[in-house]
Design a protein around this motif. Structure first.
Motif, PDB file in Angstrom:
ATOM      1  N   VAL A   1      -3.071 -26.591  -0.305  1.00  0.00           N
ATOM      2  CA  VAL A   1      -3.107 -25.806   1.392  1.00  0.00           C
ATOM      3  C   VAL A   1      -1.947 -26.637   2.047  1.00  0.00           C
ATOM      4  CG1 VAL A   1      -3.691 -25.623   3.280  1.00  0.00           C
ATOM      5  CG2 VAL A   1      -5.315 -25.699   1.770  1.00  0.00           C
TER       6      VAL A   1
ATOM      7  N   ARG B   1     -13.327 -21.017  -2.013  1.00  0.00           N
ATOM      8  CA  ARG B   1     -11.860 -20.735  -0.701  1.00  0.00           C
ATOM      9  C   ARG B   1     -11.129 -21.866  -2.269  1.00  0.00           C
ATOM     10  NH1 ARG B   1     -12.259 -26.821   2.723  1.00  0.00           N
ATOM     11  NH2 ARG B   1     -13.070 -28.597   1.270  1.00  0.00           N
TER      12      ARG B   1
ATOM     13  N   LYS C   1      -6.957 -19.615  -1.890  1.00  0.00           N
ATOM     14  CA  LYS C   1      -6.051 -20.424  -2.167  1.00  0.00           C
ATOM     15  C   LYS C   1      -4.958 -20.528  -3.281  1.00  0.00           C
ATOM     16  CE  LYS C   1      -3.851 -21.810   1.957  1.00  0.00           C
ATOM     17  NZ  LYS C   1      -3.775 -20.306   3.004  1.00  0.00           N
TER      18      LYS C   1
ATOM     19  N   GLU D   1      -8.381 -18.441   5.087  1.00  0.00           N
ATOM     20  CA  GLU D   1      -9.171 -19.130   5.308  1.00  0.00           C
ATOM     21  C   GLU D   1     -10.249 -19.146   5.444  1.00  0.00           C
ATOM     22  OE1 GLU D   1      -7.140 -23.134   5.160  1.00  0.00           O
ATOM     23  OE2 GLU D   1      -4.733 -22.042   4.723  1.00  0.00           O
TER      24      GLU D   1
ATOM     25  N   ASP E   1     -14.003 -21.962   5.193  1.00  0.00           N
ATOM     26  CA  ASP E   1     -13.936 -23.016   5.744  1.00  0.00           C
ATOM     27  C   ASP E   1     -15.401 -22.362   6.371  1.00  0.00           C
ATOM     28  OD1 ASP E   1     -12.326 -24.440   3.985  1.00  0.00           O
ATOM     29  OD2 ASP E   1     -11.193 -24.434   5.384  1.00  0.00           O
TER      30      ASP E   1
END
Length: 747
Positions: free
Chosen positions: A649, A684, A688, A735, A739
């Motif tokens: 990230v 996630r 990403k 995100e 998250d």
């Protein structure tokens, strides 16, 4: 530090490691009196290539009654093939439980010296061995012994287009799911059974050969040709120093045998000859793991005092004397060189049945003392309450703990009078912590549920409440890790209220619950409430330390957790101050508290990213991973996946797209492994990576190598996985949508 994908080697061709060596990993000497079955070998050969070099993967199942000789046949068959140089490598996998399968594959990986194999890295070792099965040019054969549950075997079944596998089982249905063919191993007929008995007694046969043969046939017929039963009968005859005919007359005159099966009569006759110490040892062995029990377990002089009837364990002469009749009667096998004991499952079952309820209770409690003394303990004097430094010893004991757990459950089914000792409940409590640390949530859930039943049988209610509160805490930690934070809050609140009622109050345990509730509310995104609980924990711990005559301080781990809470509240300076103190104090701990220090660096990485210091954030996430690996621990832990994900990230934040893509792919390899229990962590990563691929396309215009299509697929997959956790989700494009569902530990 970013290790290569599991199952691959960065510098060594795994297939070449064993190409030129002959390797054999067999069970201990369990077939020293092997007899006959040559026709069975021929039948196996008809299915499995005679030269072991067939290009296609071949497999078969040997199924039949317990104690009939399936394992001995498999062991003698593969030894015979090794003598003929038909295989380069053969392996014996204990297939009864998930723990035994896991440990067996670790043993194989270590025996092969595969790059990256380590004693505690069970998930990685599984992948390494599976990859070796696929890529090696060796001719290999693996035996899965005593498999009963197909769901347990599934992950360990070879994913290979070549090689050979044999299953031994009482469950004939396994033949249809895994193996390409099956062979039923049946009892001997009376003639063959008598020949086996005469073979075992070749040095003790009476002068009247004809009478001996007729008596042998009659005995074999009464025992239904059962191999293990005949072995025990031979042991009895030898111990009584009589002929077969004489023994037959004595046996037939015994009125007790009229009320039980012939096999049961043989078992009872064997057990009835045992002296006190031999009987005590077999009682303990009947509740332990049947395969590969280390002799060290019986020699540990540390910890809880041994019961009086086990004092002979500490005297080598008395111990050896107690073993002699057990060996003569083939009730146990003892490899003195490897210092390993083996007790057949049927012997265990029959001996427990032979004992009275009171005797079974004593034998079980004795076994618990031995395993309890061997299993590491959490610290009660500080807030560590961790076993990270002792994973290796925990792993050595794990199968024994789980075996005791299963046997207790079985005994309770038979009689509600069978009770747990406080030591047994304490042992399960210690094991719970270890299972939580290694992320073994299915086993943790099973142990917790059993322990809740066990504590209800304790006479000391104050002690029962104390242990029950700890069980609730471990269950809560498990639920938080798999995204069920509301349940975690309920359980921790219940446990906390139980602690509040204790007199005198146990400040350390109370402060631990307050900290755990802080964790829970952080994961639930209620950071203000979380901070209240962390402050309560600080006060409780400080007051407790003063009361106990220690410095008026609070635990480093609580400081680190409070700092993380402050980060999410945007109070960065206060967070940094506490992190500086936490990292310094963790570094000063002896031995190094690598796990907690890794978590502290991870929090520092989160803080740096929020301050828009991407390079510093990347450095801290890397340091968190490096510190995690200082403990030589599993790459497959979700925390390691979190470190790699965060590196990806922040690399993407800096425009280092290709590096980001690599990190994110590596993280997904780990999160995929846990995706059933932890779908959001995987979601996630998928999201990403799709962003990174799109960004890479915009950087390299006109060079679409399929990235656009992959990015779209990954985005769709990310939404599917998020919906597993949040069925009402409508936001999938940032995100935070993912998250907010990730446990705070690796968010």
């Amino acid at each position: 530090m970013n290790s290569p994908p599991v199952g691959q080697s960065s510098s060594v061709d795994i297939a070449a490691i064993t190409q030129q060596i002959s390797l054999m990993q067999l069970p201990i000497k369990m077939y020293t009196n092997f007899f006959g079955r040559e026709s069975t070998f021929e039948e196996i050969d008809q299915v499995i290539s005679r030269d072991g070099s067939a290009t296609a993967f071949q497999s078969m199942t040997l199924f039949g009654l317990g104690g009939i000789g399936k394992s001995s046949i498999a062991a003698r068959y593969i030894e015979k093939k090794m003598e003929e140089n038909k295989y380069d490598a053969v392996f014996w996998v204990y297939g009864e439980t998930a723990a035994s399968l896991r440990q067996s594959f670790t043993d194989v990986a270590l025996r092969l010296k595969l790059p990256g194999a380590q004693p505690n890295l069970h998930n990685e070792n599984l992948q390494l061995v599976q990859n070796w099965f696929r890529t090696t040019d060796c001719k290999w054969l693996v035996v899965y012994d005593n498999v009963e549950d197909d769901s347990l075997l599934e992950p360990y079944w070879p994913k290979s287009s070549h090689g050979t596998a044999i299953i031994t089982t009482r469950n004939h249905n396994l033949m249809h799911k895994f193996a390409t063919s099956g062979l039923e191993i049946t009892s001997w007929d009376a003639k063959t059974g008598s020949e086996f008995l005469l073979f075992l007694l070749k040095d003790n046969i009476g002068r009247d050969i004809q009478s001996e043969r007729l008596s042998a046939v009659e005995l074999a017929e009464k025992l239904g040709g059962h191999a293990l039963g005949i072995s025990h009968m031979a042991g009895l005859i030898q111990r009584k120093s009589c002929t077969i005919a004489e023994f037959m007359r004595i046996y037939l005159e015994d009125p007790k045998r009229l009320h039980k099966s012939e096999l049961q009569a043989v078992w009872d006759a064997s057990f009835g000859t045992l002296e006190r110490n031999s009987r005590a040892f077999l009682g303990v062995a009947s509740f332990l793991v049947p395969d590969n029990t280390a002799q060290d377990l019986f020699e540990n002089r540390q910890g809880h005092d041994l019961p009086d009837d086990l004092e002979f364990f500490l005297d080598d002469s008395k111990f050896s004397t107690a073993m002699e009749p057990l060996l003569d009667l083939a009730l146990i096998k003892w490899d003195k060189d490897a210092r390993i004991f083996w007790c057949h499952r049927m012997v265990q079952i029959q001996f427990r049945s032979f004992l009275s309820l009171e005797e079974r209770q004593q034998a079980f409690d004795n076994a618990v003392v031995l395993v309890y003394n061997a299993f590491p303990k959490q610290s009660d004097s500080t807030n560590k309450h961790q076993l990270y430094h002792q994973w290796t010893q925990c792993n050595r004991c794990l199968q024994q703990v789980l075996c005791l757990k299963d046997n207790f459950q079985e005994e309770r089914r038979h009689s509600e009078k069978f009770k747990a000792s406080s030591l047994f409940c304490e042992l399960l409590k210690e094991c719970q912590r270890y299972l939580y640390e290694i992320n073994a949530f299915q086993e943790l859930e099973d142990v917790c549920e059993l322990n809740l039943l066990a504590v209800e049988t304790l006479d000391d209610q104050e002690q029962a409440i104390d242990i029950k509160a700890s069980i609730l805490s471990h269950q809560a930690s498990m639920y938080e890790s798999i995204g069920r934070v509301e349940e975690a809050i309920k359980l921790n609140t219940k446990g906390y209220n139980m602690r509040l009622k204790e007199e005198p109050r146990k400040g350390g345990l109370l402060g631990g619950f307050e900290q755990n509730l802080g964790y829970n509310y952080s994961t639930a995104n209620q950071h203000e409430t979380a901070l209240i609980w962390f402050k309560k924990s600080r006060v409780t711990w400080t007051e407790w330390n003063v009361k106990e005559g220690r410095e008026a301080d609070w635990p480093t781990v609580t400081k680190k957790n409070t700092a993380r809470c402050l980060v999410y509240l945007g109070r960065y300076e206060q967070a940094q101050s506490l992190l500086d103190v936490s990292i310094r104090e963790f570094k000063q701990e002896k031995p190094l508290n690598w796990a907690m220090l890794a978590f502290a660096y991870f929090v520092q990485g989160i803080l740096e990213r929020r301050r828009n210091r991407s390079e510093a954030a990347e450095a801290n996430f890397m340091e968190a991973q490096n510190m995690w690996f200082k403990g030589d621990q599993t790459r497959f832990h979700p925390f390691n996946a979190g470190c790699i994900y965060k590196m990806g990230v922040v690399c993407l934040d800096q425009g280092k797209v290709e590096i980001a893509i690599k990190h994110l792919r590596d993280a997904l390899e780990i999160t995929k492994f846990h995706s059933d229990a932890m779908p959001v962590e995987h979601a996630r990563g998928l999201f990403k990576l799709s962003e990174a691929l799109v960004q890479n396309l915009s950087t390299n215009e006109g060079e679409d190598d399929g990235s656009k299509k992959e990015a779209e697929y990954l985005r769709d997959e990310a939404e599917k996985y998020l919906l597993r956790r949040d069925k009402s989700a409508t936001q999938f494009g940032n995100e935070d949508a993912y998250d907010k569902w990730v446990p705070i530990f690796w968010r």
